[in-house]
Write a protein that holds these residues in place. Structure first.
Motif, mmCIF file in Angstrom:
data_model
loop_
_atom_site.group_PDB
_atom_site.id
_atom_site.type_symbol
_atom_site.label_atom_id
_atom_site.label_comp_id
_atom_site.label_asym_id
_atom_site.label_seq_id
_atom_site.Cartn_x
_atom_site.Cartn_y
_atom_site.Cartn_z
ATOM 1 N N UNK A 87 -36.778 -28.878 -16.274
ATOM 2 C CA UNK A 87 -36.240 -28.565 -17.108
ATOM 3 C C UNK A 87 -35.774 -27.239 -17.978
ATOM 4 N N UNK A 88 -34.590 -27.080 -18.503
ATOM 5 C CA UNK A 88 -33.898 -25.890 -18.658
ATOM 6 C C UNK A 88 -33.185 -25.260 -20.132
ATOM 7 N N UNK A 89 -33.780 -24.640 -20.646
ATOM 8 C CA UNK A 89 -33.209 -24.494 -21.895
ATOM 9 C C UNK A 89 -32.031 -22.875 -21.694
ATOM 10 N N UNK A 90 -31.315 -22.696 -22.153
ATOM 11 C CA UNK A 90 -30.116 -21.260 -21.923
ATOM 12 C C UNK A 90 -29.296 -21.637 -22.875
ATOM 13 N N UNK A 91 -28.677 -20.426 -23.019
ATOM 14 C CA UNK A 91 -28.163 -20.294 -24.242
ATOM 15 C C UNK A 91 -26.235 -21.034 -23.773
ATOM 16 N N UNK A 92 -25.674 -20.788 -22.800
ATOM 17 C CA UNK A 92 -24.578 -21.529 -22.902
ATOM 18 C C UNK A 92 -24.248 -22.917 -22.353
ATOM 19 N N UNK A 93 -25.364 -23.279 -21.698
ATOM 20 C CA UNK A 93 -26.424 -25.196 -21.198
ATOM 21 C C UNK A 93 -27.341 -25.474 -20.524
ATOM 22 N N UNK A 94 -27.977 -25.948 -20.937
ATOM 23 C CA UNK A 94 -29.478 -26.695 -20.664
ATOM 24 C C UNK A 94 -28.864 -27.431 -19.603
ATOM 25 N N UNK A 95 -29.681 -27.863 -18.690
ATOM 26 C CA UNK A 95 -29.628 -28.454 -17.235
ATOM 27 C C UNK A 95 -31.331 -28.475 -16.392
ATOM 28 N N UNK A 96 -31.266 -30.127 -16.516
ATOM 29 C CA UNK A 96 -32.454 -30.921 -15.689
ATOM 30 C C UNK A 96 -31.353 -30.746 -14.496
ATOM 31 N N UNK A 97 -33.286 -30.498 -13.709
ATOM 32 C CA UNK A 97 -32.951 -30.326 -11.740
ATOM 33 C C UNK A 97 -34.206 -31.415 -11.277
ATOM 34 N N UNK A 98 -33.896 -31.690 -10.017
ATOM 35 C CA UNK A 98 -34.879 -32.505 -9.411
ATOM 36 C C UNK A 98 -34.622 -31.440 -7.770
ATOM 37 N N UNK A 99 -35.658 -31.361 -7.212
ATOM 38 C CA UNK A 99 -36.267 -30.743 -6.385
ATOM 39 C C UNK A 99 -36.638 -31.166 -4.730
ATOM 40 N N UNK A 100 -35.502 -31.624 -3.759
ATOM 41 C CA UNK A 100 -36.435 -32.373 -2.928
ATOM 42 C C UNK A 100 -36.804 -30.961 -1.527
ATOM 43 N N UNK A 101 -37.288 -32.299 -1.104
ATOM 44 C CA UNK A 101 -37.602 -31.322 0.430
ATOM 45 C C UNK A 101 -36.572 -30.581 1.503
ATOM 46 N N UNK A 102 -35.479 -31.517 1.873
ATOM 47 C CA UNK A 102 -35.037 -30.791 2.893
ATOM 48 C C UNK A 102 -34.095 -31.397 2.556
ATOM 49 N N UNK A 103 -33.690 -29.611 2.458
ATOM 50 C CA UNK A 103 -32.124 -29.897 1.897
ATOM 51 C C UNK A 103 -30.370 -29.930 3.369
ATOM 52 N N UNK A 104 -30.917 -30.007 4.460
ATOM 53 C CA UNK A 104 -30.336 -30.226 5.683
ATOM 54 C C UNK A 104 -29.986 -32.072 5.643
ATOM 55 N N UNK A 105 -31.020 -32.550 5.151
ATOM 56 C CA UNK A 105 -30.311 -34.080 5.826
ATOM 57 C C UNK A 105 -29.586 -34.445 4.414
ATOM 58 N N UNK A 106 -28.055 -34.727 5.420
ATOM 59 C CA UNK A 106 -27.341 -34.562 3.805
ATOM 60 C C UNK A 106 -27.222 -36.501 3.631
ATOM 61 N N UNK A 107 -27.697 -37.174 4.371
ATOM 62 C CA UNK A 107 -27.109 -38.282 3.996
ATOM 63 C C UNK A 107 -28.670 -38.782 3.518
ATOM 64 N N UNK A 108 -29.853 -38.760 3.424
ATOM 65 C CA UNK A 108 -30.816 -38.743 2.804
ATOM 66 C C UNK A 108 -30.762 -38.198 0.948
ATOM 67 N N UNK A 109 -30.043 -37.176 0.766
ATOM 68 C CA UNK A 109 -30.380 -35.981 -0.374
ATOM 69 C C UNK A 109 -28.794 -36.519 -1.001
ATOM 70 N N UNK A 110 -27.561 -37.028 -0.382
ATOM 71 C CA UNK A 110 -26.790 -38.528 -1.320
ATOM 72 C C UNK A 110 -27.391 -39.425 -1.560
ATOM 73 N N UNK A 111 -28.637 -39.856 -1.062
ATOM 74 C CA UNK A 111 -28.873 -41.164 -1.487
ATOM 75 C C UNK A 111 -29.596 -40.739 -2.704
#
Length: 219
Positions: free
Chosen positions: A155-179
């Motif tokens: 979770x990151x706090x920034x002046x313009x907008x905050x954001x939450x990110x979920x980090x995953x291991x294999x960016x190139x497996x599109x089907x898995x990432x979309x699920x």
């Protein structure tokens, strides 16, 4: 609370202690058994950083601090209930929750070929805290079927907008990432008409920034 949130909480409730009244109604031996902590499937480490503006990579790494590692439901709640809420952090700072042994860095071997789903939140306050908690419960409660793909969340706090990110291991497996992306939207109760994007870490490393990169996938 929506069905997905109920599902996450029910999984964790299966691990938690009974109410004190229940403990008081049984014998000493049984009460002792009920007080045993309930393990999570993985050990998790909470990190914090507040690097400030326009710093070098080394300065950022120096600002990154490991807070605590835990592996039980009870320890999670003890930590969460005693640290500053995400919405009250200083602008520019971040909380990171990652599996033990995985550092919250693009270059780490578990992250190097991965990426992250990004949820932006405008209007700091209860919504940020609520969605951050829901994501924490989702990752430590193994709410994602592709559990081995999950590295951590930020979770990151920034002046313009905050954001939450979920980090995953294999960016190139599109089907898995979309699920994972669709599951993330359900978990955080994000409406269908709002798009969530996925960015790969290699783009961030090239630009030395994780902001304003193009999305590799969208859901």
């Amino acid at each position: 609370m929506a069905e997905d949130q109920t599902e996450v909480e029910s999984k964790l409730e299966e691990l938690t202690l009974k109410e004190e009244s229940d403990v008081g109604s049984v014998g000493n031996e049984e009460a002792t058994d009920l007080l045993i902590k309930h393990p999570l499937q993985n050990r998790w480490t909470l990190w914090y950083d507040n690097p400030g503006k326009k710093i070098t990579s080394q300065q950022w790494q120096d600002s990154l601090k490991k807070i605590v590692t835990f592996d039980t439901v009870e320890d999670f709640w003890g930590i969460f209930n005693n640290i500053r809420p995400a919405s009250k952090l200083t602008l520019g700072s971040n909380y990171h929750l990652f599996k033990e042994g995985v550092e919250p860095k693009w270059e780490h071997p578990d992250n190097f070929k991965g990426g992250k789903w990004i949820v932006t939140i405008k209007g700091r306050g209860s919504m940020l805290d609520q969605q951050w908690l829901w994501l924490l419960l989702g990752v430590i409660g193994e709410s994602f079927e592709e559990e081995n793909e999950i590295c951590g969340c930020v979770v990151s706090l920034r002046k313009s907008q905050d954001r939450i990110t979920l980090w995953t291991r294999n960016a190139y497996n599109e089907a898995v990432q979309r699920r994972i992306g669709y599951r993330l939207k359900r978990l955080l109760e994000i409406p269908d008409n709002i798009t969530v994007g996925y960015q790969i870490h290699s783009d961030s490393m090239k630009r030395h920034s994780s902001f304003n990169n193009r999305n590799r996938y969208e859901v």
